[in-house]
Scaffold this motif. Structure first.
Motif, PDB file in Angstrom:
ATOM      1  N   LEU B  83       0.832  -1.192   0.000  1.00  5.82           N
ATOM      2  CA  LEU B  83       0.000   0.000   0.000  1.00  5.82           C
ATOM      3  C   LEU B  83       0.876   1.255   0.000  1.00  5.82           C
ATOM      4  O   LEU B  83       0.622   2.215  -0.738  1.00  5.82           O
ATOM      5  N   ALA B  84       1.922   1.226   0.815  1.00  5.68           N
ATOM      6  CA  ALA B  84       2.825   2.384   0.883  1.00  5.68           C
ATOM      7  C   ALA B  84       3.468   2.616  -0.483  1.00  5.68           C
ATOM      8  O   ALA B  84       3.602   3.754  -0.939  1.00  5.68           O
ATOM      9  N   ARG B  85       3.832   1.537  -1.138  1.00  6.84           N
ATOM     10  CA  ARG B  85       4.446   1.659  -2.457  1.00  6.84           C
ATOM     11  C   ARG B  85       3.448   2.248  -3.457  1.00  6.84           C
ATOM     12  O   ARG B  85       3.772   3.116  -4.265  1.00  6.84           O
ATOM     13  N   MET B  86       2.215   1.765  -3.356  1.00  3.47           N
ATOM     14  CA  MET B  86       1.148   2.261  -4.235  1.00  3.47           C
ATOM     15  C   MET B  86       0.981   3.773  -4.045  1.00  3.47           C
ATOM     16  O   MET B  86       0.804   4.519  -5.003  1.00  3.47           O
ATOM     17  N   ARG B  87       1.046   4.208  -2.777  1.00  2.26           N
ATOM     18  CA  ARG B  87       0.867   5.635  -2.504  1.00  2.26           C
ATOM     19  C   ARG B  87       2.013   6.450  -3.084  1.00  2.26           C
ATOM     20  O   ARG B  87       1.846   7.608  -3.436  1.00  2.26           O
ATOM     21  N   ARG B  88       3.196   5.860  -3.166  1.00  2.35           N
ATOM     22  CA  ARG B  88       4.329   6.602  -3.718  1.00  2.35           C
ATOM     23  C   ARG B  88       4.351   6.597  -5.238  1.00  2.35           C
ATOM     24  O   ARG B  88       4.851   7.524  -5.860  1.00  2.35           O
ATOM     25  N   THR B  89       3.813   5.524  -5.840  1.00  2.93           N
ATOM     26  CA  THR B  89       3.988   5.375  -7.284  1.00  2.93           C
ATOM     27  C   THR B  89       2.738   5.652  -8.098  1.00  2.93           C
ATOM     28  O   THR B  89       2.835   5.977  -9.281  1.00  2.93           O
ATOM     29  N   SER B  90       1.552   5.510  -7.498  1.00  4.38           N
ATOM     30  CA  SER B  90       0.321   5.656  -8.299  1.00  4.38           C
ATOM     31  C   SER B  90      -0.524   6.850  -7.904  1.00  4.38           C
ATOM     32  O   SER B  90      -1.305   7.347  -8.696  1.00  4.38           O
ATOM     33  N   VAL B 162       2.643  14.558  -9.281  1.00  6.87           N
ATOM     34  CA  VAL B 162       2.567  13.891 -10.590  1.00  6.87           C
ATOM     35  C   VAL B 162       3.885  13.243 -11.001  1.00  6.87           C
ATOM     36  O   VAL B 162       3.916  12.495 -11.974  1.00  6.87           O
ATOM     37  N   VAL B 163       4.964  13.515 -10.285  1.00  8.59           N
ATOM     38  CA  VAL B 163       6.264  13.010 -10.720  1.00  8.59           C
ATOM     39  C   VAL B 163       6.248  11.482 -10.732  1.00  8.59           C
ATOM     40  O   VAL B 163       5.591  10.839  -9.897  1.00  8.59           O
ATOM     41  N   GLY B 164       6.906  10.896 -11.711  1.00  8.74           N
ATOM     42  CA  GLY B 164       6.926   9.437 -11.791  1.00  8.74           C
ATOM     43  C   GLY B 164       5.678   8.874 -12.438  1.00  8.74           C
ATOM     44  O   GLY B 164       5.264   7.761 -12.119  1.00  8.74           O
ATOM     45  N   GLU B 165       5.035   9.659 -13.277  1.00  7.06           N
ATOM     46  CA  GLU B 165       3.911   9.153 -14.073  1.00  7.06           C
ATOM     47  C   GLU B 165       2.747   8.654 -13.232  1.00  7.06           C
ATOM     48  O   GLU B 165       2.115   7.664 -13.577  1.00  7.06           O
ATOM     49  N   ARG B 166       2.486   9.297 -12.108  1.00  4.00           N
ATOM     50  CA  ARG B 166       1.352   8.806 -11.326  1.00  4.00           C
ATOM     51  C   ARG B 166       0.034   9.159 -12.009  1.00  4.00           C
ATOM     52  O   ARG B 166      -0.101  10.210 -12.604  1.00  4.00           O
ATOM     53  N   ARG B 167      -0.920   8.250 -11.915  1.00  4.71           N
ATOM     54  CA  ARG B 167      -2.138   8.398 -12.710  1.00  4.71           C
ATOM     55  C   ARG B 167      -3.332   8.882 -11.911  1.00  4.71           C
ATOM     56  O   ARG B 167      -4.374   9.153 -12.476  1.00  4.71           O
ATOM     57  N   LEU B 168      -3.190   8.972 -10.593  1.00  4.23           N
ATOM     58  CA  LEU B 168      -4.313   9.459  -9.790  1.00  4.23           C
ATOM     59  C   LEU B 168      -3.858  10.658  -8.960  1.00  4.23           C
ATOM     60  O   LEU B 168      -2.925  10.554  -8.162  1.00  4.23           O
ATOM     61  N   ILE B 169      -4.489  11.799  -9.184  1.00  5.37           N
ATOM     62  CA  ILE B 169      -4.155  13.005  -8.415  1.00  5.37           C
ATOM     63  C   ILE B 169      -5.348  13.359  -7.532  1.00  5.37           C
ATOM     64  O   ILE B 169      -6.461  13.532  -8.018  1.00  5.37           O
TER      65      ILE B 169
END
Lengths: 202, 243
Positions: B83-90, B162-169
């Motif tokens: 989950l933590a990874r998801m929060r950093r990457t997505s 948005v850095v790192g191509e995250r798709r949900l803002i």
């Protein structure tokens, strides 16, 4: 709307004929308040009768050109230096509708408010989309600036209406809670779980 | 049910705070989707549940009932580390008060989620500079937050989101502390990120800001009461058509 003063103000720039005046007016205001050319010519006739404009002959294509007179210039100056009259609020169908909705029995005020809020929000979204697609906001072109300001005026008016609707909803709900508390004598109105007002949307 | 374009999907989400007589139901059976390329605004008075919705969508809180899925993955089924990874990457978060780290420069703030995720420093800094350029403040990369205006700080926060191509803002009253014109620039930026393919959720109580969204969802007492869709403009003519 003051078509009369607007046309006069445009003529202060230079003499123009009817179609030209309409085009200049709509360039500054978008098509927010469309003018038909018949209306323009009727107004010009009246202005000429009152001595505010005068015929200045025809151009090469036979259009009748009008120019502003000194009296007309004075009228424009007065218009720009006098605030728009606000002592008589324009009739507001929405305010009248809500005033009646809260007093006529059997009307679901919450639904009336929400339907209006959605409709006004949709209009606000349209205006914002126009703003986004429009020309640069900081454009130095006078007509572009004029149109942007007209659009902003619509945006602020729609926003004010939504804020007022939010306010009405809060007031209506509070009134319903207070009424419910009064109808149950002996029950503390404070601290008790308030029943949901029947008029509220939820 | 889930389409690949549905970046965020809440299904039958209920969130109750507390228990028994003092229990408060912040959200009740809310279903909600934000798709790629779409900005959705959530409007409601304070206490309507809009901030709860956002913290659930961001995986900062878990629902009492129902599921929250981001890019097709049910957040409730993930282990803490996942989950933590998801929060950093997505998922990117933008807050009203910017939440930048004062001791780090703009570029370092933006690079942080990437570095936490194990990216090499050099690579993370490059990505951060690109993200800062995209929000129009590439020249401020080496400034500290207290050397920037509110509007500039919020741009940094958006770059970080948005850095790192995250798709949900996810944006919680992102213009709250800014004047109207600066606020509008921030919305323009959010809008541009969504037009470029991200899914955005904007929580606000200001109608003028919500109007930047494709859809506006109205919340009352934890329930979705209404929604306005988007349709092409024909209510007003384009300016200049009559020339």
């Amino acid at each position: 709307m003051s078509v009369k003063q607007a046309l006069l103000a445009l003529l202060e720039q230079e003499p123009m004929y009817g179609y030209q005046l309409r085009a200049e007016f709509e360039q500054r205001t978008g098509a927010t308040w469309p003018l038909n050319v018949g209306q323009v010519y009727t107004t010009l006739t009246r202005l000429e009768r009152d001595g505010l404009v005068a015929g200045a002959g025809s151009d090469d294509e036979g259009h009748v050109v009008y120019r502003i007179t000194d009296t007309g210039r004075a009228e424009v100056a007065t218009w720009f230096t006098t605030p728009v009259n606000r002592t008589q609020p324009p009739r507001d169908e929405l305010a009248i509708k809500l005033a009646l909705a809260v007093t006529v029995p059997g009307v679901d005020v919450g639904t009336v408010i929400q339907q209006q809020r959605s409709a006004t929000m949709a209009a606000l979204q349209d205006y914002t989309r126009l703003k986004r697609s429009g020309r640069a906001p900081a454009s130095s072109d006078g007509a572009d600036l004029a149109w942007t300001l007209v659009l902003d005026s619509l945006v602020f008016a729609a926003e004010a209406e939504i804020r007022w609707l939010d306010h009405c909803e809060a007031r209506v709900r509070r009134a319903a809670v207070e009424r419910a508390a009064q109808q149950r004598p002996g029950t503390p109105s404070e601290g008790a779980a308030a029943p949901r007002p029947s008029g509220a949307t939820s | 049910m889930t389409r690949s374009t549905d970046v965020l999907q809440l299904t039958g989400v209920t969130r109750v705070h507390g228990e028994g007589a003092t229990a408060v139901r912040a959200l009740h059976s809310v279903s909600f989707i934000a798709s790629a390329g779409e900005l959705v605004a959530v409007m409601g008075p304070s206490g309507s549940g809009k901030s709860t919705l956002l913290t659930l969508a961001g995986g900062l809180d878990t629902p009492t009932e129902g599921t929250v899925a981001v890019e097709g993955r049910d957040l409730g089924s993930l282990r803490q580390a996942e989950l933590a990874r998801m929060r950093r990457t997505s998922i990117g978060y933008v807050f009203q008060d910017f939440n930048l780290i004062p001791a780090l420069t703009a570029a370092e703030n933006v690079a942080m989620p990437l570095e936490l995720d194990g990216a090499r420093t050099r690579k993370a800094r490059d990505a951060a500079r690109t993200a800062l350029e995209e929000v129009g403040i590439g020249d401020l990369a080496d400034r500290f937050p207290d050397q920037m205006s509110g509007g500039q700080q919020q741009r940094v926060a958006i770059a970080r989101a948005v850095v790192g191509e995250r798709r949900l803002i996810l944006a919680d009253e992102p213009t709250g502390a800014l004047d109207t014109e600066t606020g509008e620039e921030i919305l323009r930026l959010l809008r541009a990120r969504c037009d470029a393919g991200a899914a955005g959720v904007l929580v606000t109580h200001e109608a003028r800001h919500a109007a930047w969204a494709d859809r506006v969802v109205f919340l009352r007492d934890g329930v979705v009461v209404d929604e306005t869709g988007s349709s092409p403009v024909d209510a007003l003519l384009e300016p200049g058509l009559t020339r």
